[in-house]
Design a protein around this motif. Structure first.
Motif, PDB file in Angstrom:
ATOM      1  N   VAL A  82      97.780  -1.395  53.832  1.00 32.45           N
ATOM      2  CA  VAL A  82      98.418  -0.697  54.938  1.00 32.45           C
ATOM      3  C   VAL A  82      97.929   0.749  54.992  1.00 32.45           C
ATOM      4  CG1 VAL A  82     100.494  -2.136  54.828  1.00 32.45           C
ATOM      5  CG2 VAL A  82     100.411   0.024  53.569  1.00 32.45           C
ATOM      6  N   ALA A  83      98.080   1.340  56.179  1.00 28.34           N
ATOM      7  CA  ALA A  83      97.778   2.763  56.370  1.00 28.34           C
ATOM      8  C   ALA A  83      98.813   3.298  57.356  1.00 28.34           C
ATOM      9  CB  ALA A  83      96.368   2.966  56.896  1.00 28.34           C
ATOM     10  N   PRO A  84     100.011   3.619  56.868  1.00 25.29           N
ATOM     11  CA  PRO A  84     101.092   4.032  57.760  1.00 25.29           C
ATOM     12  C   PRO A  84     100.763   5.268  58.601  1.00 25.29           C
ATOM     13  CG  PRO A  84     101.951   3.500  55.590  1.00 25.29           C
ATOM     14  CD  PRO A  84     100.466   3.544  55.471  1.00 25.29           C
ATOM     15  N   VAL A  85      99.850   6.120  58.108  1.00 27.33           N
ATOM     16  CA  VAL A  85      99.565   7.381  58.795  1.00 27.33           C
ATOM     17  C   VAL A  85      98.085   7.484  59.138  1.00 27.33           C
ATOM     18  CG1 VAL A  85      99.683   9.898  58.664  1.00 27.33           C
ATOM     19  CG2 VAL A  85     101.465   8.518  57.579  1.00 27.33           C
ATOM     20  N   LEU A  86      97.811   7.840  60.389  1.00 23.71           N
ATOM     21  CA  LEU A  86      96.452   8.145  60.829  1.00 23.71           C
ATOM     22  C   LEU A  86      96.349   9.642  61.058  1.00 23.71           C
ATOM     23  CD1 LEU A  86      93.628   7.616  62.159  1.00 23.71           C
ATOM     24  CD2 LEU A  86      94.860   7.255  64.307  1.00 23.71           C
TER      25      LEU A  86
ATOM     26  N   ILE B 107     100.818   8.978  63.913  1.00 21.44           N
ATOM     27  CA  ILE B 107      99.484   9.496  64.226  1.00 21.44           C
ATOM     28  C   ILE B 107      99.572  11.012  64.282  1.00 21.44           C
ATOM     29  CG2 ILE B 107      97.606   9.528  65.901  1.00 21.44           C
ATOM     30  CD1 ILE B 107      98.651   6.823  66.921  1.00 21.44           C
ATOM     31  N   ILE B 108      98.779  11.683  63.470  1.00 22.77           N
ATOM     32  CA  ILE B 108      98.719  13.145  63.463  1.00 22.77           C
ATOM     33  C   ILE B 108      97.393  13.561  64.089  1.00 22.77           C
ATOM     34  CG2 ILE B 108      98.700  15.231  62.049  1.00 22.77           C
ATOM     35  CD1 ILE B 108     100.301  13.666  59.944  1.00 22.77           C
ATOM     36  N   VAL B 109      97.472  14.275  65.204  1.00 25.59           N
ATOM     37  CA  VAL B 109      96.283  14.731  65.909  1.00 25.59           C
ATOM     38  C   VAL B 109      96.201  16.244  65.741  1.00 25.59           C
ATOM     39  CG1 VAL B 109      95.009  14.737  68.084  1.00 25.59           C
ATOM     40  CG2 VAL B 109      96.602  12.866  67.574  1.00 25.59           C
TER      41      VAL B 109
ATOM     42  N   ALA C 149     104.828   7.122  66.107  1.00 24.75           N
ATOM     43  CA  ALA C 149     105.167   8.504  66.433  1.00 24.75           C
ATOM     44  C   ALA C 149     103.888   9.329  66.416  1.00 24.75           C
ATOM     45  CB  ALA C 149     106.164   9.051  65.414  1.00 24.75           C
ATOM     46  N   VAL C 150     103.749  10.241  67.369  1.00 21.56           N
ATOM     47  CA  VAL C 150     102.530  11.038  67.493  1.00 21.56           C
ATOM     48  C   VAL C 150     102.869  12.515  67.336  1.00 21.56           C
ATOM     49  CG1 VAL C 150     100.528  11.578  68.917  1.00 21.56           C
ATOM     50  CG2 VAL C 150     101.597   9.321  69.089  1.00 21.56           C
TER      51      VAL C 150
ATOM     52  N   PHE D  89      95.384   5.706  74.168  1.00 15.45           N
ATOM     53  CA  PHE D  89      95.321   5.193  72.806  1.00 15.45           C
ATOM     54  C   PHE D  89      96.681   5.242  72.128  1.00 15.45           C
ATOM     55  CE2 PHE D  89      94.884   6.670  68.339  1.00 15.45           C
ATOM     56  CZ  PHE D  89      94.528   5.453  67.765  1.00 15.45           C
ATOM     57  N   THR D  90      97.354   6.383  72.220  1.00 21.07           N
ATOM     58  CA  THR D  90      98.648   6.530  71.547  1.00 21.07           C
ATOM     59  C   THR D  90      99.715   5.642  72.182  1.00 21.07           C
ATOM     60  OG1 THR D  90      99.159   8.468  72.947  1.00 21.07           O
ATOM     61  CG2 THR D  90      98.165   8.882  70.784  1.00 21.07           C
ATOM     62  N   GLU D  91      99.586   5.362  73.482  1.00 23.41           N
ATOM     63  CA  GLU D  91     100.571   4.509  74.152  1.00 23.41           C
ATOM     64  C   GLU D  91     100.437   3.046  73.760  1.00 23.41           C
ATOM     65  OE1 GLU D  91      99.917   5.369  78.241  1.00 23.41           O
ATOM     66  OE2 GLU D  91     101.274   7.100  78.272  1.00 23.41           O
ATOM     67  N   ARG D  92      99.287   2.661  73.233  1.00 23.59           N
ATOM     68  CA  ARG D  92      99.071   1.261  72.849  1.00 23.59           C
ATOM     69  C   ARG D  92      99.595   0.946  71.445  1.00 23.59           C
ATOM     70  NH1 ARG D  92      93.032  -0.570  74.312  1.00 23.59           N
ATOM     71  NH2 ARG D  92      93.866  -2.470  73.325  1.00 23.59           N
ATOM     72  N   LEU D  93     100.014   1.969  70.731  1.00 27.99           N
ATOM     73  CA  LEU D  93     100.523   1.769  69.377  1.00 27.99           C
ATOM     74  C   LEU D  93     101.997   2.144  69.304  1.00 27.99           C
ATOM     75  CD1 LEU D  93      97.563   3.307  67.362  1.00 27.99           C
ATOM     76  CD2 LEU D  93      98.210   0.897  67.387  1.00 27.99           C
ATOM     77  N   ASP D  94     102.743   1.388  68.533  1.00 26.66           N
ATOM     78  CA  ASP D  94     104.148   1.700  68.303  1.00 26.66           C
ATOM     79  C   ASP D  94     104.216   2.715  67.170  1.00 26.66           C
ATOM     80  OD1 ASP D  94     106.870   1.744  68.241  1.00 26.66           O
ATOM     81  OD2 ASP D  94     107.095  -0.169  67.188  1.00 26.66           O
TER      82      ASP D  94
END
Length: 264
Positions: free
Chosen positions: A37-41, A91-93, A123-124, A116-121
């Motif tokens: 797993v990779a909970p954080v991008l 997701i941290i941008v 938090a951004v 891109f962020t809208e396609r993933l469940d």
């Protein structure tokens, strides 16, 4: 998260990411080093980004090969598929101010990032320098982004009241607890004298404090002292933003004197 350079936006975001990842792995019953797993991008927006540059940067972060013939939508499809498999939920941008939406390439990149962020469940978290004054939140694209985000203005810690000094000491104590040093006496950095010193050196910046203590700890490991003290901290060269705000007079002493004058 918006604020001036060096105030600690990236530090805060990465600490949030670490905490989120630890919690998510515990929920899944996985060890901290499990590759399943990779909970954080975490993504740093490159200057002059195009849609494909953004997607390729994410693909490289997750180790996904990108054939030369893939366009941005194709890369996005594969990236989203992999991130769902990795159960990415944050997701941290970072450096998002590099997206110049007043130019066609920047606007397209911002639109791609939004899709891109809208396609993933997930938090951004967007981090950038003075975002309210940048192109990112201007124009039609900016209005769409503003409608979907909350802005947190990250500022330096103040030191002009007892409550403010208490908050600063709590921050120092939290960072001190993370120092991987065998001989460091816990609590030695939270005395009034040392908390004054640390605020004077950093101007209340989380980022500068993190760099100061981190560099001092590295030096302590190399020298074998295994502790952070005033002498070791004095040897650390800080960023110029912190240096410009330095003062030799203890802040608590100055504030106490000011309060006494006001009472008189």
């Amino acid at each position: 998260m918006s604020g001036r350079a060096g105030v600690g936006k990236s530090t805060i975001a990465m600490l949030m990411g670490k905490r989120h990842e630890r919690i998510e792995r515990q929920k899944l019953g996985l060890p901290t080093d499990a590759p399943d797993v990779a909970p954080v991008l975490y993504l740093v927006v490159p200057p002059g980004s195009t849609p494909k540059m953004l997607m390729v940067a994410i693909a490289r972060w997750i180790g996904l090969p990108v054939p030369r013939g893939w366009d941005a939508p194709t890369v996005m499809d594969h990236v989203v598929s992999v991130l769902k498999t990795l159960k990415t939920s944050m997701i941290i941008v970072d450096e998002v101010h590099n997206l110049k939406t007043n130019k066609s390439a920047g606007a397209d990149a911002a639109s791609t990032l939004k899709s891109f962020t809208e396609r993933l469940d997930a938090a951004v978290i967007f981090c950038g320098i003075d975002l309210l004054d940048t192109d990112l939140l201007a124009g039609e694209m900016g209005r769409q982004i503003r409608a979907r985000t909350k802005v947190y203005d990250i500022r330096t810690y103040s030191y002009g009241s007892a409550a403010a000094r208490e908050s600063w000491v709590e921050l120092v104590a939290g960072m001190e607890a993370l120092l991987p040093l065998a001989a460091h006496p816990v609590g030695s950095l939270t005395t009034p004298e040392m908390s004054d010193y640390l605020w004077n050196r950093t101007g209340g910046s989380i980022g500068s404090l993190c760099n100061l203590l981190g560099d001092a700890a590295i030096n302590a490991i190399f020298t074998g002292t295994e502790l952070v003290d005033r002498a070791g901290l004095d040897e650390v060269l800080l960023d110029q933003e912190a240096v410009r705000g330095q003062t030799d007079t203890p802040l608590s002493a100055r504030m106490d004197t000011k309060q006494e004058r006001g009472a008189v």
